[in-house]
Design a protein around this motif. Structure first.
Motif, PDB file in Angstrom:
ATOM      1  N   ALA A   5       6.349  10.927 -14.634  1.00 52.45           N
ATOM      2  CA  ALA A   5       5.601  10.025 -13.762  1.00 52.45           C
ATOM      3  C   ALA A   5       6.437   9.670 -12.537  1.00 52.45           C
ATOM      4  O   ALA A   5       7.625   9.385 -12.652  1.00 52.45           O
ATOM      5  N   VAL A   6       5.811   9.715 -11.377  1.00 49.42           N
ATOM      6  CA  VAL A   6       6.428   9.263 -10.132  1.00 49.42           C
ATOM      7  C   VAL A   6       5.376   8.475  -9.364  1.00 49.42           C
ATOM      8  O   VAL A   6       4.179   8.706  -9.514  1.00 49.42           O
ATOM      9  N   SER A   7       5.835   7.542  -8.553  1.00 49.78           N
ATOM     10  CA  SER A   7       4.893   6.787  -7.736  1.00 49.78           C
ATOM     11  C   SER A   7       5.566   6.372  -6.435  1.00 49.78           C
ATOM     12  O   SER A   7       6.794   6.356  -6.331  1.00 49.78           O
ATOM     13  N   ALA A   8       4.737   6.063  -5.467  1.00 52.60           N
ATOM     14  CA  ALA A   8       5.208   5.582  -4.176  1.00 52.60           C
ATOM     15  C   ALA A   8       4.157   4.626  -3.634  1.00 52.60           C
ATOM     16  O   ALA A   8       2.964   4.828  -3.839  1.00 52.60           O
ATOM     17  N   CYS A   9       4.617   3.582  -2.962  1.00 49.25           N
ATOM     18  CA  CYS A   9       3.712   2.561  -2.447  1.00 49.25           C
ATOM     19  C   CYS A   9       4.162   2.166  -1.047  1.00 49.25           C
ATOM     20  O   CYS A   9       5.364   2.132  -0.764  1.00 49.25           O
ATOM     21  N   VAL A  10       3.195   1.875  -0.185  1.00 51.79           N
ATOM     22  CA  VAL A  10       3.496   1.429   1.168  1.00 51.79           C
ATOM     23  C   VAL A  10       2.463   0.388   1.583  1.00 51.79           C
ATOM     24  O   VAL A  10       1.305   0.460   1.195  1.00 51.79           O
ATOM     25  N   GLU A  11       2.920  -0.587   2.356  1.00 49.51           N
ATOM     26  CA  GLU A  11       2.013  -1.557   2.959  1.00 49.51           C
ATOM     27  C   GLU A  11       1.839  -1.149   4.413  1.00 49.51           C
ATOM     28  O   GLU A  11       2.814  -0.914   5.129  1.00 49.51           O
TER      29      GLU A  11
END
Length: 170
Positions: A5-11
């Motif tokens: 599992a990998v994830s990335a988040c940006v506002e």
């Protein structure tokens, strides 16, 4: 593609540049994760969901200081989950648009491209989260799959009432 599992988040600031920022963010992460098979559809879905959030997702119409949150999650079961959160609790609604209309096709495109999409309450009790799931084509994934959609998207029952199954990806 990743086997973990990998994830990335940006506002992203909710303005006319948001869709471009979402496309660049998605493309860079999908390249890094080796998800070339999903990149075109995923980038388009990110762009459409972000555009909808900018146009229709403000808690206060015309507010200048709002943002949208884009999160990508690759799951070892072979599912890419794209989530966009905004500040409005209003439900996304597919709408009919005429042949010459310049807008109104975003959720329709998401429904065609995604294996599944839905919406529900946003994090922290504000706004909403719209998500879409993509799986690699069976040809490139060696007929991957097998995990239930509910497990693949985290099993969150709060989204079930608003889930939409899109076309199958063969």
């Amino acid at each position: 593609m990743h086997h973990r599992a990998v994830s990335a988040c940006v506002e992203i600031r909710s303005d006319e540049r948001a869709a471009g920022a979402a496309r660049r963010f998605a493309a860079a992460n999908l390249d890094a994760w080796g998800c070339a098979d999903l990149k075109d559809d995923a980038v388009l879905i990110c762009s459409e969901l972000t555009t909808n959030a900018v146009l229709h997702g403000r808690a206060v119409p015309g507010a200048e200081d709002e943002s949208v949150r884009l999160r990508l999650r690759w799951q070892p079961s072979g599912v890419l989950v794209i989530e966009v959160e905004d500040d409005s609790p209003d439900s996304p609604a597919p709408r009919e648009s005429g042949a010459l209309a310049e807008s109104g096709r975003g959720i329709g495109l998401v429904a065609v491209l995604a294996d599944r999409w839905a919406y529900g309450p946003g994090g922290g009790g504000r706004g909403k989260r719209v998500w879409a799931c993509l799986r690699p084509s069976r040809a490139s994934a060696g007929a991957a799959g097998g995990a239930s959609d509910r497990l693949a998207i985290g099993g969150s029952s709060r989204f079930e009432a608003h889930a939409h199954r899109s076309r199958g990806r063969d």
